[in-house]
Design a protein around this motif. Structure first.
Motif, mmCIF file in Angstrom:
data_model
loop_
_atom_site.group_PDB
_atom_site.id
_atom_site.type_symbol
_atom_site.label_atom_id
_atom_site.label_comp_id
_atom_site.label_asym_id
_atom_site.label_seq_id
_atom_site.Cartn_x
_atom_site.Cartn_y
_atom_site.Cartn_z
ATOM 1 N N LEU A 259 0.827 -1.343 0.030
ATOM 2 C CA LEU A 259 -0.005 0.014 -0.035
ATOM 3 C C LEU A 259 0.831 1.373 0.077
ATOM 4 C CD1 LEU A 259 -2.715 -1.050 2.552
ATOM 5 C CD2 LEU A 259 -3.000 -1.004 0.092
ATOM 6 N N GLY A 260 2.020 1.113 -0.099
ATOM 7 C CA GLY A 260 3.046 2.353 -0.127
ATOM 8 C C GLY A 260 3.520 2.793 1.358
ATOM 9 N N ARG A 261 3.101 1.963 2.365
ATOM 10 C CA ARG A 261 3.258 2.779 3.778
ATOM 11 C C ARG A 261 4.575 2.111 4.407
ATOM 12 N NH1 ARG A 261 -2.881 1.255 4.848
ATOM 13 N NH2 ARG A 261 -3.781 3.154 4.203
ATOM 14 N N LEU A 262 5.305 2.809 5.034
ATOM 15 C CA LEU A 262 6.562 2.352 5.586
ATOM 16 C C LEU A 262 6.370 1.232 6.399
ATOM 17 C CD1 LEU A 262 7.977 5.912 6.484
ATOM 18 C CD2 LEU A 262 8.557 4.558 4.681
ATOM 19 N N GLN A 263 7.170 0.178 6.391
ATOM 20 C CA GLN A 263 7.286 -0.798 7.298
ATOM 21 C C GLN A 263 8.074 -0.644 8.666
ATOM 22 O OE1 GLN A 263 6.951 -4.297 3.737
ATOM 23 N NE2 GLN A 263 8.163 -4.647 5.496
ATOM 24 N N LEU A 264 7.716 -0.580 9.923
ATOM 25 C CA LEU A 264 8.371 -0.036 11.029
ATOM 26 C C LEU A 264 8.719 -1.370 11.945
ATOM 27 C CD1 LEU A 264 6.526 3.122 12.381
ATOM 28 C CD2 LEU A 264 8.275 2.856 10.487
ATOM 29 N N PRO A 265 9.621 -1.195 12.547
ATOM 30 C CA PRO A 265 9.983 -2.363 13.461
ATOM 31 C C PRO A 265 8.804 -2.725 14.463
ATOM 32 C CG PRO A 265 11.595 -0.800 13.626
ATOM 33 C CD PRO A 265 10.549 -0.060 12.659
ATOM 34 N N ASN A 266 8.850 -3.800 14.996
ATOM 35 C CA ASN A 266 7.757 -4.215 16.075
ATOM 36 C C ASN A 266 7.824 -2.851 17.164
ATOM 37 O OD1 ASN A 266 8.337 -7.641 16.491
ATOM 38 N ND2 ASN A 266 7.219 -6.414 14.699
ATOM 39 N N SER A 416 18.331 3.454 11.008
ATOM 40 C CA SER A 416 17.275 3.432 10.080
ATOM 41 C C SER A 416 15.967 2.928 11.281
ATOM 42 C CB SER A 416 17.395 2.717 9.155
ATOM 43 O OG SER A 416 17.965 3.468 8.358
ATOM 44 N N ARG A 417 16.365 1.988 12.164
ATOM 45 C CA ARG A 417 15.222 1.269 12.913
ATOM 46 C C ARG A 417 15.127 1.720 14.286
ATOM 47 N NH1 ARG A 417 12.981 -2.712 9.655
ATOM 48 N NH2 ARG A 417 12.576 -4.080 11.264
ATOM 49 N N SER A 418 15.970 2.834 14.637
ATOM 50 C CA SER A 418 15.931 3.342 15.972
ATOM 51 C C SER A 418 16.492 2.331 17.095
ATOM 52 C CB SER A 418 14.513 3.793 16.206
ATOM 53 O OG SER A 418 14.063 4.615 15.438
#
Length: 420
Positions: A259-266, A416-418
């Motif tokens: 859907l074009g949304r960013l995939q974030l960590p858990n 990038s994933r904090s």
């Protein structure tokens, strides 16, 4: 029975400067910070874990590395509870299901079986992962955390071995509810493969240089699983359509879903995720409250239900002199500079892959000089650590190109994933 309301994460949208200049187009830098809610132990027990530990026992793991892997797995076993399921799969050129998926009722017996793991031959990494995923999938529980934890120190050289062959299969299992975390030990593993598997697997990737650190990283992975408040997390950026089609850029190296949304960590209690983005905002007239953008956060909660929430950023548009007097937000500046550092690391990896060692060194040197000015203006422990890592990476490029690539790739991934 009392039904508790779900504990929602907090979304903060922090601009670099808390306003926009009137009459001129410009770039707006925004930090989106997502902070999961703490989950009090007395109000909500953690979800059960359904885990497969997949351990490389190829010849290169012989001796101390395998001993540390056994110890780490045993430490993990002792952190599990009777409600949890665990399986253990080992692989060299052959795969063995050492412990079929079972509830953790006799930790001592499980640890004795793990103690018997010995080193063998080649590295059938894909087959080992697949058998581990199969163990998890056989007992898939929508309200559990279903994960494969893969440890390897070598290159996949039996069966499927390429990133393009393996990662789609990992993504497919993720879609069915089986996530994957990976740990690369030493200097011989394929960081592109293990990092790609972790990203596609909605899990974590760790670069571990010293086998002595394995128990610590296993401990961190198990602790993170116990504090997971949401998985399959996505973030959509939704600029105000009244402003036209705003050009936007996300500085974090994050993949997007269909859907074009960013995939974030858990979402993990006690750990915030920070995403830095820039928006090109067209010229606006003076006004007290302009809706600039909003974000849409979605995640699958502990109870297996998909949830969403939104937050919006409104800013005043002010005359040029007033805007010029606004201070910068130090937290946003730090996040921005860290993401810039991460991008330089990725670019340096690209140069190394082309054999351009001097080009990689030049990128790192130029960034060091620029970042040193920022760090001197606002000294902080994080800035000092970053500068030290950039200096060390430049030296590594000449001393050990392979390890420099792994360190640069891992550090960029972590920023990038904090990951702190």
């Amino acid at each position: 029975m009392t039904h508790l309301l779900p504990l929602l994460p907090q979304i903060e949208l922090l601009p670099l400067k808390a306003g926009l200049p009137a009459g001129q187009a410009g770039e707006l830098t925004v930090l989106a910070r997502i902070t999961p809610a703490d989950v009090p132990q007395q109000t909500q027990a953690r979800p059960p874990l359904n885990l497969a530990l997949v351990i490389d026992r190829s010849g290169s793991m012989s001796g101390h590395p395998l001993a540390m892997a056994r110890q780490a797995a045993q430490i993990g076993i002792h952190k599990l509870e009777a409600q949890d399921r665990v399986s253990v799969v080992t692989f060299d050129d052959e795969v063995e299901v050492l412990i079929a998926s079972q509830h953790v009722t006799d930790k001592a017996a499980l640890c004795r079986l793990i103690e018997g793991i010995t080193a063998g031959g080649s590295t059938a990494l894909y087959a080992g992962w697949l058998d581990g995923a199969g163990q998890v999938a056989q007992h898939l529980d929508p309200q559990a955390l279903n994960r494969v934890l893969l440890l390897s120190d070598g290159q996949a050289n039996c069966g499927k071995s390429g990133v393009d062959e393996i990662v789609p299969d990992v993504r497919g299992l993720t879609g069915r509810g089986v996530s994957t975390s990976t740990m690369g030990l030493g200097g011989g593993y394929d960081e592109d493969l293990l990092r790609g598997m972790a990203v596609a697997g909605d899990g974590n990737f760790e670069h571990i240089e010293d086998a002595d650190d394995l128990p610590r990283f296993f401990d961190a992975e198990f602790s993170g699983l116990a504090r997971t408040a949401g998985h399959t997390v996505s973030l959509g950026i939704e600029p105000n359509p009244a402003l036209g089609r705003l050009r936007q850029e996300v500085l974090n190296d994050l993949q997007r879903n269909p859907l074009g949304r960013l995939q974030l960590p858990n979402l993990i209690a006690g750990r915030s995720t920070e995403v830095v983005l820039t928006l090109q905002v067209p010229a606006q007239a003076v006004q007290a409250d302009l809706g600039v953008t909003r974000v849409r956060l979605a995640w699958t909660a502990r109870d297996g239900i998909r949830r969403t929430m939104r937050a919006q950023l409104n800013l005043p548009v002010m005359d040029e002199q007033e805007y010029a007097g606004l201070p910068e937000n130090a937290e946003v500046r730090e996040a921005l500079e860290l993401q810039r550092n991460a991008r330089v690391r990725r670019d340096a990896v690209g140069r190394l892959d082309m054999g351009d060692v001097h080009g990689a060194q030049r990128l790192l040197t130029e960034r060091q000089m620029c970042f040193a000015e920022v760090a001197s203006a606002a000294p902080s422990p994080r800035y000092a650590q970053e500068l030290e890592q950039l200096v060390q990476l430049e030296q590594d490029v000449h001393l050990d190109r392979n390890m420099a690539r792994k360190r640069a790739s891992s550090q960029s991934y972590d920023i990038s994933r904090s990951k702190r």
